[in-house]
Design an enzyme around this catalytic site. Structure first.
Site, PDB file in Angstrom:
ATOM      1  N   PHE A 111      47.331 -90.959 -20.623  1.00 49.98           N
ATOM      2  CA  PHE A 111      46.997 -89.683 -21.271  1.00 49.98           C
ATOM      3  C   PHE A 111      46.232 -88.747 -20.357  1.00 49.98           C
ATOM      4  O   PHE A 111      46.230 -87.525 -20.563  1.00 49.98           O
ATOM      5  CB  PHE A 111      46.219 -89.941 -22.563  1.00 49.98           C
ATOM      6  CG  PHE A 111      44.727 -90.081 -22.394  1.00 49.98           C
ATOM      7  CD1 PHE A 111      43.882 -88.988 -22.552  1.00 49.98           C
ATOM      8  CD2 PHE A 111      44.153 -91.305 -22.090  1.00 49.98           C
ATOM      9  CE1 PHE A 111      42.506 -89.107 -22.403  1.00 49.98           C
ATOM     10  CE2 PHE A 111      42.784 -91.444 -21.945  1.00 49.98           C
ATOM     11  CZ  PHE A 111      41.951 -90.337 -22.100  1.00 49.98           C
ATOM     12  N   LYS A 112      45.601 -89.280 -19.314  1.00 50.16           N
ATOM     13  CA  LYS A 112      44.821 -88.425 -18.418  1.00 50.16           C
ATOM     14  C   LYS A 112      45.704 -87.376 -17.726  1.00 50.16           C
ATOM     15  O   LYS A 112      45.212 -86.326 -17.316  1.00 50.16           O
ATOM     16  CB  LYS A 112      44.115 -89.280 -17.361  1.00 50.16           C
ATOM     17  CG  LYS A 112      43.175 -90.339 -17.933  1.00 50.16           C
ATOM     18  CD  LYS A 112      41.959 -89.719 -18.575  1.00 50.16           C
ATOM     19  CE  LYS A 112      41.046 -90.760 -19.197  1.00 50.16           C
ATOM     20  NZ  LYS A 112      40.282 -91.539 -18.242  1.00 50.16           N
ATOM     21  N   ASP A 113      47.008 -87.647 -17.602  1.00 46.60           N
ATOM     22  CA  ASP A 113      47.905 -86.661 -16.987  1.00 46.60           C
ATOM     23  C   ASP A 113      47.935 -85.353 -17.770  1.00 46.60           C
ATOM     24  O   ASP A 113      48.151 -84.282 -17.188  1.00 46.60           O
ATOM     25  CB  ASP A 113      49.340 -87.202 -16.916  1.00 46.60           C
ATOM     26  CG  ASP A 113      49.503 -88.308 -15.894  1.00 46.60           C
ATOM     27  OD1 ASP A 113      48.878 -88.230 -14.824  1.00 46.60           O
ATOM     28  OD2 ASP A 113      50.265 -89.254 -16.167  1.00 46.60           O
ATOM     29  N   MET A 116      44.942 -83.480 -16.460  1.00 44.08           N
ATOM     30  CA  MET A 116      44.802 -83.426 -15.008  1.00 44.08           C
ATOM     31  C   MET A 116      45.894 -82.586 -14.357  1.00 44.08           C
ATOM     32  O   MET A 116      45.649 -81.915 -13.349  1.00 44.08           O
ATOM     33  CB  MET A 116      44.808 -84.838 -14.434  1.00 44.08           C
ATOM     34  CG  MET A 116      44.013 -84.968 -13.166  1.00 44.08           C
ATOM     35  SD  MET A 116      42.242 -84.677 -13.387  1.00 44.08           S
ATOM     36  CE  MET A 116      41.734 -86.207 -14.145  1.00 44.08           C
ATOM     37  N   THR A 144      41.836 -92.269 -14.961  1.00 40.83           N
ATOM     38  CA  THR A 144      41.438 -90.958 -14.450  1.00 40.83           C
ATOM     39  C   THR A 144      41.760 -90.824 -12.972  1.00 40.83           C
ATOM     40  O   THR A 144      42.249 -89.797 -12.502  1.00 40.83           O
ATOM     41  CB  THR A 144      39.930 -90.721 -14.670  1.00 40.83           C
ATOM     42  OG1 THR A 144      39.676 -90.635 -16.068  1.00 40.83           O
ATOM     43  CG2 THR A 144      39.478 -89.430 -14.008  1.00 40.83           C
TER      44      THR A 144
END
Length: 472
Positions: A111-113, A116, A144
């Protein structure tokens, strides 16, 4: 829109927040006033694709970036060729009153994409405008780091120094990060746990002379740019969850959201979405065995654990015992009082805890926060159970979210479970639950076999200062 620190410092506008990271007074950037949108505006966004929705939502916070430029940034960040699913964030029925919000369709399968990819575009845009450069110092408990490195690799004006806890991530997570050979990417494995990595980032960020001399910035969730981009998928998830609801009754139609939580950044974004006007009933915080946040929301006492007390678990991205983003919520809880907020963190530094037990009932009554803990046995059982009932394999963190969500499912209130990562990033626990690991693709096999570049360093701020100074 202006931004202030949770401890009183005036920071500037959105572009300033992107490159500043931790505020000069040690606090975190928050909007001076949180924007709100009407039900009519929410409804007007229903037909938008993900990139266009991101332009609308982030545009509420990034008022200093011209709309045409912001649209170009969001369309570059959420281009179809970067994501496995055409809709970017698909929603899938899990049964039992729950819906999986698919946030792991991006390049690093986590989910960090979602934030980011935007941050990579936006920070490069701001730096190009000013003709400056930035050295990003970050800490990761698993996802992350790779999301940041894939977003910033090869960028001309940015170098990234990513700290990870030695031996505390999955083999897949390590391979994603350490296999990158870009000259602007520096992977540093710290002899310690994630909280030690986070402590080093904060220590250097609070050293204002070093920070300014060496142009340090941050991309973990202390950067409000990430929080603003994460708010988008809460809005998207509500829109998609209510698409089938009768148009005359869906204004104000409530959903609840379950969020696997470590550093409190993801669920904080849900809290801001609720403030924005998204009809969210409950914010269900799911902890693993490092359940400092669950303890806090159940008792009102916030007592982070020491590095030695932080457990290595089978949901490693949540192995966090000091949730830096909690300060943003406490700032609001204290009526946006910077002195009281700073005082709580002084108490924390002096005594190892602060106590809000006398006001604990407010967490759910005023803000919708409830919480729970999931153990290794729980996530094994949850992965197995949902695979059997729905045919969907959950990663261990998302399994924690689903387990904690179950008691909070209410008739007529959809429970949205936010996905943390693809299960193939954690083959060992999937194999333990289901008897076999997810089948490896040719790309995964190549990734796991690729040469890795990482340097092991001690938990020592002076060593890190020297390391960075010698390489920029």
């Amino acid at each position: 829109m202006q931004y202030i620190s949770t401890r009183g410092h005036v920071i500037g506008q959105y572009s300033d927040v992107l490159v500043e990271g931790l505020a000069p007074d040690g606090g975190l950037a928050v909007p001076e006033t949180v924007p709100t949108v009407s039900p009519e505006t929410l409804e007007s966004w229903r037909g938008l694709g993900y990139a266009d929705l991101a332009t609308e939502v982030i545009g509420l916070f990034a008022t200093d970036i011209p709309r045409e430029d912001l649209s170009r940034l969001t369309h570059a960040a959420y281009a179809a060729d970067k994501f496995e699913a055409a809709e970017i964030v698909p929603l899938t029925d899990l049964g039992r009153g729950m819906t999986l919000v698919g946030l792991s369709e991006g390049p690093t399968l986590a989910f960090k994409d979602m934030a980011m990819q935007f941050l990579g575009e936006a920070m490069e845009y701001v730096l190009a405008k000013t003709g400056s450069s930035l050295n990003i110092l970050g800490a990761t408990s698993g996802d992350t780091g790779s999301a940041a490195e894939y977003a910033f690799r090869g960028r001309e004006r940015i170098s990234i120094f990513m700290l990870s806890p030695l031996g505390r991530m999955s083999a897949f997570q390590r391979a994603q990060m350490y296999s990158l050979q870009d000259a602007n990417v520096h992977n540093l494995a710290v002899a310690g746990v994630f909280d030690d990595c986070q402590h080093l980032v904060k220590t250097l960020s609070e050293d204002l002379d070093f920070k300014r001399t060496h142009h340090l910035g941050a991309v973990n969730s202390i950067n409000f740019g990430r929080i603003s981009a994460q708010i988008v998928y809460y809005v998207w998830a509500w829109l998609r969850a209510t698409d089938a609801v009768d148009a005359e009754t869906r204004a104000g139609f409530e959903v609840s959201v379950a969020v696997p939580s470590g550093n409190f950044g993801n669920i904080l974004s849900g809290y801001y979405a609720k403030l924005l006007g998204v009809p969210i009933r409950k914010l269900v915080l799911a902890s693993n065995e490092n359940n400092v946040l669950d303890d806090f929301f159940r008792t009102g006492v916030y007592r982070p654990r020491t590095s030695a007390e932080t457990l290595a678990t089978s949901s490693p991205s949540m192995d966090v015992s000091k949730a830096s983003n909690l300060e943003r919520f406490i700032f609001d809880f204290f009526g946006r009082d910077p002195e009281r907020t700073a005082g709580a963190w002084k108490d924390l530094a002096a005594n190892g805890f602060f106590d809000l037990s006398g006001e604990q009932a407010r967490f759910e009554a005023e803000y919708g926060f409830v919480s729970g803990t999931s153990t290794h046995a729980d996530r094994i059982d949850t992965i197995r159970s949902f695979a059997q009932s729905s045919g969907i394999t959950l990663d261990p963190h998302t399994a924690d979210g689903a387990k904690v969500a179950l008691p909070h499912v209410e008739e007529g209130i959809p429970m949205l479970v936010l996905e943390t990562a693809k299960p193939r990033k954690f083959p060992e626990i999937v194999a333990e639950a289901l008897g076999s690991a997810p089948e490896q693709s040719a790309e995964t096999k190549a990734l796991m076999e690729a040469p890795q570049r990482v340097e092991e360093i001690p938990f020592d701020a002076d060593f890190l200062r020297t390391y960075i100074a010698e390489r920029i």
